[in-house]
Design a protein around this motif. Structure first.
Motif, PDB file in Angstrom:
ATOM      1  N   THR A   1       0.809  -1.222   0.000  1.00 39.57           N
ATOM      2  CA  THR A   1       0.000   0.000   0.000  1.00 39.57           C
ATOM      3  C   THR A   1       0.838   1.265   0.000  1.00 39.57           C
ATOM      4  O   THR A   1       0.298   2.347  -0.143  1.00 39.57           O
TER       5      THR A   1
ATOM      6  N   ALA B   1     -20.249  -6.677   3.613  1.00 43.65           N
ATOM      7  CA  ALA B   1     -19.328  -5.777   2.932  1.00 43.65           C
ATOM      8  C   ALA B   1     -19.799  -5.519   1.515  1.00 43.65           C
ATOM      9  O   ALA B   1     -19.797  -4.376   1.041  1.00 43.65           O
TER      10      ALA B   1
ATOM     11  N   THR C   1     -17.016  -4.503   9.428  1.00 43.61           N
ATOM     12  CA  THR C   1     -16.619  -4.916   8.077  1.00 43.61           C
ATOM     13  C   THR C   1     -17.338  -4.071   7.027  1.00 43.61           C
ATOM     14  O   THR C   1     -16.766  -3.722   5.990  1.00 43.61           O
TER      15      THR C   1
ATOM     16  N   ALA D   1     -15.496  -0.775   6.931  1.00 42.18           N
ATOM     17  CA  ALA D   1     -14.188  -0.923   6.286  1.00 42.18           C
ATOM     18  C   ALA D   1     -14.359  -0.966   4.772  1.00 42.18           C
ATOM     19  O   ALA D   1     -13.559  -0.400   4.022  1.00 42.18           O
ATOM     20  N   MET D   2     -15.410  -1.652   4.309  1.00 42.60           N
ATOM     21  CA  MET D   2     -15.661  -1.735   2.867  1.00 42.60           C
ATOM     22  C   MET D   2     -15.994  -0.364   2.308  1.00 42.60           C
ATOM     23  O   MET D   2     -15.533   0.002   1.221  1.00 42.60           O
TER      24      MET D   2
ATOM     25  N   LEU E   1     -12.878   1.490   1.786  1.00 42.58           N
ATOM     26  CA  LEU E   1     -12.138   0.988   0.622  1.00 42.58           C
ATOM     27  C   LEU E   1     -12.722   1.505  -0.679  1.00 42.58           C
ATOM     28  O   LEU E   1     -12.022   1.656  -1.669  1.00 42.58           O
ATOM     29  N   HIS E   2     -14.033   1.722  -0.692  1.00 43.58           N
ATOM     30  CA  HIS E   2     -14.696   2.164  -1.920  1.00 43.58           C
ATOM     31  C   HIS E   2     -14.840   3.681  -1.974  1.00 43.58           C
ATOM     32  O   HIS E   2     -15.683   4.205  -2.703  1.00 43.58           O
TER      33      HIS E   2
END
Lengths: 361, 191
Positions: B23, B117, B144, B147-148, B151-152
């Protein structure tokens, strides 16, 4: 190495603690990976460091050969294990569950890696007693490398994107080197489509392993009934079909082969005899089917019907592992279904030979 | 014990401990902030899309929500679709089709590791197609789901929750749960 030549323990401890502090560890100490060490891993493959070897679309992350090498180094692999790590990862990425949501699943599945061929001895894999570990560096560190790749390269971490309810013993630590020498049957890699004598790696995901201890009978069919009882327990059934392999100990395998059972015969026998009656399934609230999912249906009309649960030989993978010292085999509960393929080990780049490490065969 | 291979034979940068996540390399850049669809003032006359993820009780839950949105909030049409692979984000064609035929969308029920997610990921994808979305997750999967969303590119993305578990509810209990989450769903879908 004499004590005065030993590495500086404080430097080693500091490196280990640094890795913990970054959040990279699976809970156990990591080997801090350096560029020179990772270069040795990369020298064992002709694949480019930036080749993408796996992608998890839903989280927008991927793994390259380079990242796999860093994680394998951190897991404690030797550089010469790296072709096996790559083959194991390729094999796993053929599993639908591993490409989909398997790593995030509440089931917390564990990869089961099976190694066949000459590489088992070249790299010093344990091929006999204690097949499920621990105690042997390649068997222990290669599956750990897969776990670190999932954690670090894919970013699937416990309690966040990884939602295992309980997980299972053996996650990131199951790597069997088949006991080909004491198996009466062709190696597992042949079932996965590889020719005899080739070093190859197969992999699938497991929900658990359950032992069948049967040293009480000379009758192979009684052994099969004992195994069928474990395979058929209702607790593991959530869909119409299931998949359950058997990791046979040499003694059970030899008893079956001696009575004329080829692998295909064992698979056919288990497909025929594993299952439950409608009444058993109803008692456990699993008799109804909505699509492929089981649910509690009050309907009693199918109570007397025997329902088979293993739809094809591919759903009953058979491996031989362990010592010949007792008749104890393992039912391995497959998460999803095995792809039915084995991945051959890539040839080493020119001018590089797999070192003989001189461990017992 | 095999001899360790020699170290330090490869020229390279200073001997740092390497990052196994990838990352921090230059090939990965932060995602742009995900767009959010414009909300209608009310659901009167709206066509509501229901995207069922096949988890146990998801279909009756969303059916009841659709019924209540018509009965109490004046929605006029319902378009129900099923997402075959609950673990993965919805396919682009399905998102396009629903964006073309619906005014708002309700998706769920996220009650497993991957499907919570992906329900949130679907909500964010619908927003990008200018379709206001309400994803519904069980409250056991908040971390979760959040967190998703991050990420998006949609940190703090709001979704509706219903208490865990959902799969074991009786038909009456499912209807009760749908009624309990109704106001949250409407608040997520309207301005």
């Amino acid at each position: 190495m004499t004590p005065t030549q030993a590495p500086d323990p404080e430097a080693a401890q500091a490196g280990i603690e640094y890795c913990y502090a970054q959040g990279w560890s699976d809970g156990l100490p990591l080997v801090p990976a350096s560029q020179p060490l990772v270069a040795e891993f990369l020298a064992t493959t002709s694949r480019a460091p930036d080749e993408v070897i796996g992608e998890l679309e839903q989280v927008g992350r991927d793994c390259t050969v380079y990242l796999a090498a860093v994680n394998a180094a951190m897991a404690g692999c030797l550089p010469e294990y790296f072709p096996v790590v790559l083959a194991a990862f390729d094999a796993l990425m053929r599993e639908r569950a591993a490409r989909g949501g398997g790593w995030q699943s509440t089931s917390g599945p564990a990869p089961m890696i099976v190694v066949n061929g000459p590489v088992r001895h070249e790299l010093g894999f344990n091929t006999s007693g204690g097949a499920f570990g621990p105690g042997f560096r390649p068997n222990a560190t290669i599956p750990r490398a897969i776990g670190l790749i999932v954690r670090n390269a894919f970013g699937i971490r416990p309690h966040v994107l990884e939602q295992a309810t309980q997980g299972l013993p053996g996650r990131w630590s199951i790597c069997l080197a088949e006991n080909e020498e004491e198996s009466p049957w062709p190696p597992f890699a042949i079932d996965g489509g590889q020719p005899a004598g080739v070093s190859a790696v197969s992999a699938t995901l497991l929900r658990t392993c359950e032992f069948v201890d049967n040293r009480h009978t000379p009758d192979p069919e009684q052994v099969l009934w004992d195994i069928a009882d474990t395979i058929s327990r209702t607790g593991s059934l959530i869909f119409r079909d299931t998949s359950a392999g058997v990791v046979f100990c040499p003694e059970h395998a030899q008893m079956l082969a001696g009575a004329g059972y080829a692998k295909a015969d064992v698979q056919a026998w288990l497909m025929e005899h594993c299952g439950r009656t409608g009444a058993d399934l109803r008692r456990a609230g699993k008799n109804g089917l909505r699509g492929i999912a089981r649910f509690a249906d009050p309907d009693e009309s199918a109570d007397a019907t025997f329902t088979r649960i293993l739809p094809s030989p591919r759903h009953v993978p058979l491996v031989v592992a362990g010592a010949r010292n007792a008749a104890i085999s393992m039912v391995v509960r497959v998460f999803g279904e095995w792809s039915g393929t084995a991945t051959p080990l890539a040839p080493l780049p020119a001018a590089r030979e797999r070192p003989a490490v001189g461990l017992k065969t | 014990m095999p001899a360790l291979p020699s170290r330090g034979t490869t020229p390279g940068p200073p001997n740092l401990i390497l990052d196994p996540t990838g990352t921090t390399t230059t090939t990965r850049t932060a995602k742009p902030r995900a767009p959010r669809a414009r909300r209608p003032a009310s659901l009167r006359g709206a066509t509501v899309g229901l995207l069922v993820n096949t988890k146990q009780n998801a279909a009756p839950f969303l059916d009841e929500l659709g019924r209540l949105l018509k009965e109490r909030y004046g929605a006029t049409g319902l378009v129900a679709r099923t997402k075959v692979n609950f673990a993965q984000p919805a396919p682009d064609e399905l998102i396009k089709e629903m964006a073309a035929s619906c005014d708002v969308i309700v998706t769920g029920i996220g009650d497993c590791g991957s499907c919570s997610a992906s329900a949130v990921a679907d909500g964010i994808a619908f927003e990008a197609s200018n379709l206001p979305a309400a994803a519904i997750c069980s409250d056991a999967f908040g971390v979760t789901a959040d967190a998703m969303a991050e990420l998006h590119g949609a940190p703090g993305y709001r979704y509706a929750t219903t208490p865990h578990p959902v799969a074991v509810l009786t038909p009456d209990q499912v209807r009760e749960r749908a009624a309990q989450v109704l106001d949250d769903v409407v608040a997520l879908l309207t301005a």
